[in-house]
Design a protein around this motif. Structure first.
Motif: not given
Length: 402
Positions: A258-259, A268-272, A308-309, A386-394
């Motif tokens: 996500d940055a 946006q990060g999840a969608a990417r 995002a979906v 799907n896996a979306f983590a703290f720190g914006g890491l997907n």
């Protein structure tokens, strides 16, 4: 590029001590979340979790092994035994030299760490066991799997919070697809349900005191779980040549950052990440029949994920099934994606979509088919996890029926 298939699966989690029991619980929409049975639970404000019950380490490991194996490592080894046993593989010679192990965890040996902090700071002891460092290190489980099964190729541990096991499985997939390894043992494990682990999560104020209700308008937070999910990823022709049973094909993986914010998710990060997994798999959005959602039950995650979906799938989003099995087994942090991959295999192999249980009230911001409360029979050809983590890491994985 090589094709990559799954030839073995194993697990231990709050729903069951093996894959068959876990999938039966998912089909029945059964909850594994209940009161915590840990030391000093009365000092916690959060007293529920997806705890592995009916488990005694002494019944599975000897005293010398327990001195080396944190609870998260024990879970890993039990799940690995089931997965590798199902695969029928024996790692010898060239196969042993080239195969590897990539596992995910967030906290590693957190139970060991918690116990030793108590010993030193609360009880005033000046000595700890000489193997505490190798017991609590994040790569302990990976190393023990490697040693136990004579796996000598690329092996390491991935730590990216709640996306750890999806990141690990993505790496394992790319190793096999590229031809670098014929077989990779992969997945993840976590055991954070100790006093310090829960107390730390309480500080974030994202935890529910009464249950996990993903996508429901009355959701009020996540519930921690624990456990492991381990898989054998194998090159397709290698598996075919030895007559192995193929559970599913791994067809794509993608990762994004996500940055943006250390805790708040980004649409946006999840969608990417989802678009990237589809592109990597060469799949059109319309081919996906089911998504195993990250679906934590927090207000921020669920509405962001649904949005995002909707962005990625457009009109097809209304025909997609999307469910969160965290409603049943809790959020197993670094091991959660691996446990949830079992729901993806069940969808592809059995045509059964695991439900989102505890769904009480529709939320206009989560207006998708979340398979509420009851499992559903449906034939699907391809799925996302799907896996979306703290720190914006997907990290998103794509699986398909073979």
């Amino acid at each position: 590029m090589k094709r990559v298939v799954i030839t073995g699966a194993g697990t231990i989690n709050a729903l069951g001590h093996d894959v068959a029991t876990t999938c039966a619980a998912m089909r029945e929409g059964r909850s594994g979340i209940g009161p915590l049975d840990i030391r000093d639970a009365d000092r916690l404000s959060i007293r529920i979790g997806g705890q592995v019950t009916g488990y005694e380490a002494e019944a599975r490991f000897n005293r010398q092994q327990i001195a080396l194996y944190d609870r998260y490592t024990q879970f890993t080894l039990l799940a690995a035994a089931e997965a590798i046993g199902q695969s029928g593989l024996s790692f010898e010679g060239e196969l042993a030299a080239r195969s590897g192990v990539v596992l995910g965890t967030s906290g590693g040996g957190l139970t060991t760490q918690d116990e030793n902090y108590r010993a030193v700071y609360e009880e005033g002891k000046n000595r700890v066991h000489p193997f505490i460092v190798p017991k609590l290190m994040n790569n302990a489980a990976c190393s023990h799997v490697s040693m136990q099964y004579n796996i000598k190729g690329p092996s390491f541990t991935v730590a990216s919070a709640c996306a750890s096991s999806n990141h690990a499985m993505g790496q394992a997939f790319w190793f096999v697809r590229s031809g670098m390894a014929p077989v990779m043992v992969t997945g993840g494990s976590e055991s954070m349900l100790c006093f310090g682990g829960i107390k730390a999560w309480e500080g974030l104020r994202v935890m529910s005191k009464d249950g996990c209700r993903p996508f429901s308008a009355n959701r009020n937070g996540m519930v921690q779980g624990e456990g492991a999910g381990i898989f054998v990823f194998e090159e397709y022709e290698h598996a075919r040549a030895r007559g192995a049973e193929i559970l599913a094909e791994v067809v794509g993986a993608a990762m994004s950052s996500d940055a943006a914010d250390i805790v708040m998710p980004s649409k946006q990060g999840a969608a990417r990440a989802m678009r990237g997994a589809l592109a990597d798999a060469g799949l059109a959005p319309e081919t996906i029949g089911y998504i195993n959602a990250h679906g934590t039950g927090t207000a921020a995650n669920d509405k962001t994920e649904c949005s995002a979906v909707a962005d990625v799938f457009g009109a097809h989003a209304d025909r997609l099934m999307i469910s969160s099995t965290k409603s049943m087994h809790g959020h197993a942090i670094g091991g959660t994606g691996a446990i949830e991959a079992l729901a993806c295999l069940m969808a592809l192999r059995e045509g059964v979509i695991a439900p989102t249980i505890n769904y009480d009230e529709p939320d206009p911001e989560c207006a998708l088919d979340v398979v509420p409360n009851e499992a559903r029979e449906a034939r699907v050809e391809a799925v996302l996890s799907n896996a979306f983590a703290f720190g914006g890491l997907n990290a998103v994985l794509a699986f398909a029926r073979v």
